[in-house]
Design a protein around this motif. Structure first.
Motif, mmCIF file in Angstrom:
data_model
loop_
_atom_site.group_PDB
_atom_site.id
_atom_site.type_symbol
_atom_site.label_atom_id
_atom_site.label_comp_id
_atom_site.label_asym_id
_atom_site.label_seq_id
_atom_site.Cartn_x
_atom_site.Cartn_y
_atom_site.Cartn_z
ATOM 1 N N VAL A 53 0.838 -1.203 0.000
ATOM 2 C CA VAL A 53 0.000 0.000 0.000
ATOM 3 C C VAL A 53 0.873 1.254 0.000
ATOM 4 N N LEU A 54 1.883 1.284 0.858
ATOM 5 C CA LEU A 54 2.774 2.454 0.884
ATOM 6 C C LEU A 54 3.473 2.645 -0.459
ATOM 7 N N ALA A 55 3.930 1.554 -1.052
ATOM 8 C CA ALA A 55 4.647 1.647 -2.327
ATOM 9 C C ALA A 55 3.755 2.234 -3.415
ATOM 10 N N HIS A 56 2.511 1.760 -3.510
ATOM 11 C CA HIS A 56 1.605 2.281 -4.545
ATOM 12 C C HIS A 56 1.198 3.724 -4.254
ATOM 13 N N ALA A 57 1.012 4.053 -2.983
ATOM 14 C CA ALA A 57 0.634 5.416 -2.627
ATOM 15 C C ALA A 57 1.782 6.392 -2.870
ATOM 16 N N ALA A 58 3.017 5.941 -2.707
ATOM 17 C CA ALA A 58 4.175 6.821 -2.867
ATOM 18 C C ALA A 58 4.484 7.120 -4.335
ATOM 19 N N GLN A 59 4.031 6.266 -5.242
ATOM 20 C CA GLN A 59 4.360 6.436 -6.662
ATOM 21 C C GLN A 59 3.672 7.632 -7.304
ATOM 22 N N ALA A 60 2.452 7.907 -6.869
ATOM 23 C CA ALA A 60 1.665 8.980 -7.477
ATOM 24 C C ALA A 60 0.536 9.347 -6.527
ATOM 25 N N GLU A 61 -0.110 10.486 -6.782
ATOM 26 C CA GLU A 61 -1.267 10.864 -5.980
ATOM 27 C C GLU A 61 -2.413 9.942 -6.380
ATOM 28 N N ARG A 62 -2.772 9.049 -5.464
ATOM 29 C CA ARG A 62 -3.794 8.052 -5.764
ATOM 30 C C ARG A 62 -4.845 8.014 -4.657
ATOM 31 N N THR A 63 -6.075 7.767 -5.079
ATOM 32 C CA THR A 63 -7.151 7.631 -4.107
ATOM 33 C C THR A 63 -7.023 6.282 -3.395
ATOM 34 N N GLN A 64 -7.748 6.180 -2.305
ATOM 35 C CA GLN A 64 -7.761 4.922 -1.555
ATOM 36 C C GLN A 64 -8.251 3.788 -2.451
ATOM 37 N N ALA A 65 -9.265 4.040 -3.264
ATOM 38 C CA ALA A 65 -9.795 3.012 -4.168
ATOM 39 C C ALA A 65 -8.751 2.604 -5.209
ATOM 40 N N GLN A 66 -8.003 3.566 -5.738
ATOM 41 C CA GLN A 66 -6.965 3.247 -6.723
ATOM 42 C C GLN A 66 -5.851 2.406 -6.104
ATOM 43 N N VAL A 67 -5.426 2.773 -4.903
ATOM 44 C CA VAL A 67 -4.379 2.009 -4.219
ATOM 45 C C VAL A 67 -4.883 0.603 -3.911
ATOM 46 N N ALA A 68 -6.136 0.486 -3.507
ATOM 47 C CA ALA A 68 -6.713 -0.836 -3.227
ATOM 48 C C ALA A 68 -6.700 -1.701 -4.481
ATOM 49 N N GLU A 69 -7.080 -1.124 -5.595
ATOM 50 C CA GLU A 69 -7.093 -1.872 -6.867
ATOM 51 C C GLU A 69 -5.687 -2.322 -7.244
ATOM 52 N N LEU A 70 -4.726 -1.423 -7.166
ATOM 53 C CA LEU A 70 -3.346 -1.776 -7.508
ATOM 54 C C LEU A 70 -2.761 -2.810 -6.545
ATOM 55 N N SER A 71 -3.197 -2.765 -5.298
ATOM 56 C CA SER A 71 -2.685 -3.678 -4.278
ATOM 57 C C SER A 71 -3.485 -4.979 -4.207
ATOM 58 N N ASP A 72 -4.529 -5.085 -5.009
ATOM 59 C CA ASP A 72 -5.406 -6.260 -5.035
ATOM 60 C C ASP A 72 -6.027 -6.514 -3.663
ATOM 61 N N LEU A 73 -6.523 -5.428 -3.053
ATOM 62 C CA LEU A 73 -7.151 -5.524 -1.737
ATOM 63 C C LEU A 73 -8.618 -5.162 -1.841
ATOM 64 N N ASP A 74 -9.455 -5.883 -1.093
ATOM 65 C CA ASP A 74 -10.860 -5.512 -1.042
ATOM 66 C C ASP A 74 -11.003 -4.262 -0.174
ATOM 67 N N LYS A 75 -12.173 -3.649 -0.232
ATOM 68 C CA LYS A 75 -12.394 -2.367 0.446
ATOM 69 C C LYS A 75 -12.146 -2.462 1.952
ATOM 70 N N THR A 76 -12.665 -3.509 2.587
ATOM 71 C CA THR A 76 -12.520 -3.644 4.041
ATOM 72 C C THR A 76 -11.056 -3.801 4.436
ATOM 73 N N THR A 77 -10.329 -4.650 3.728
ATOM 74 C CA THR A 77 -8.910 -4.868 4.039
ATOM 75 C C THR A 77 -8.119 -3.588 3.820
#
Length: 174
Positions: A53-77
């Protein structure tokens, strides 16, 4: 006269045939790599999920939903993970400049330091795993995995209703 039972197939072979058990090979290696990664990142109090999550968030300005998608995480996780990162002072949710309903995951300076240390650990674990192979095998292995991930195994199959044991694909986010 007793006969010895047939020997059990090697774990890398199909039970009923001679074909390699690709599912076992991929699942076993992924499981062991995951445990090794978790143990190594645990040295700095980080989980593989938090690092991702930190790695994807640090790459670019991304929303929580975008980071979740890139990290293959469901919304709750994702929510639980970001809550943990916020409490640890490693990330923060800030309003998006373009969508007032969305939150951007911003990595804090402390989060950037932990991310850098975590990335060194991730690189070390990956190098250790790939170091078990000779260079030509390593190149072929990584190339083959990339071809599968970007081609034949790029998208999960839909499971028929009632079939259990297969993770259902996430709904598209719009």
């Amino acid at each position: 006269m007793t006969t010895d039972p047939a020997p059990a197939p090697a774990p890398h072979q199909s039970v009923l045939g001679d074909a390699p058990d690709v599912s076992f090979l991929l699942q076993h290696t992924a499981h062991v790599l995951t445990t090794q990664m978790a143990a190594a990142l645990g040295e700095i109090g980080m989980s593989p999920r938090a690092h991702c999550v930190l790695a994807h968030a640090a790459q670019a300005e991304r929303t929580q939903a975008q980071v979740a998608e890139l990290s293959d995480l469901d919304k709750t996780t994702m929510v639980v993970t970001v809550d943990h990162l916020e409490r640890a002072g490693l990330a923060e949710r800030v309003p998006s400049a373009t969508d007032r309903r969305a939150r951007i995951i911003r990595v804090t300076p402390a989060g950037a330091d932990v991310l850098a240390a975590g990335q060194q650990i991730v690189d070390r674990v990956h190098a250790h795993v790939l170091g078990a192979l000779e260079e030509p095998e390593r190149t072929a292995f990584v190339s083959a995995l990339n071809r599968l991930v970007n081609g034949h195994l790029a998208e999960p199959a839909d499971s028929p209703e009632g079939v259990q044991g297969v993770r259902r694909p996430r709904q598209a986010r719009t």
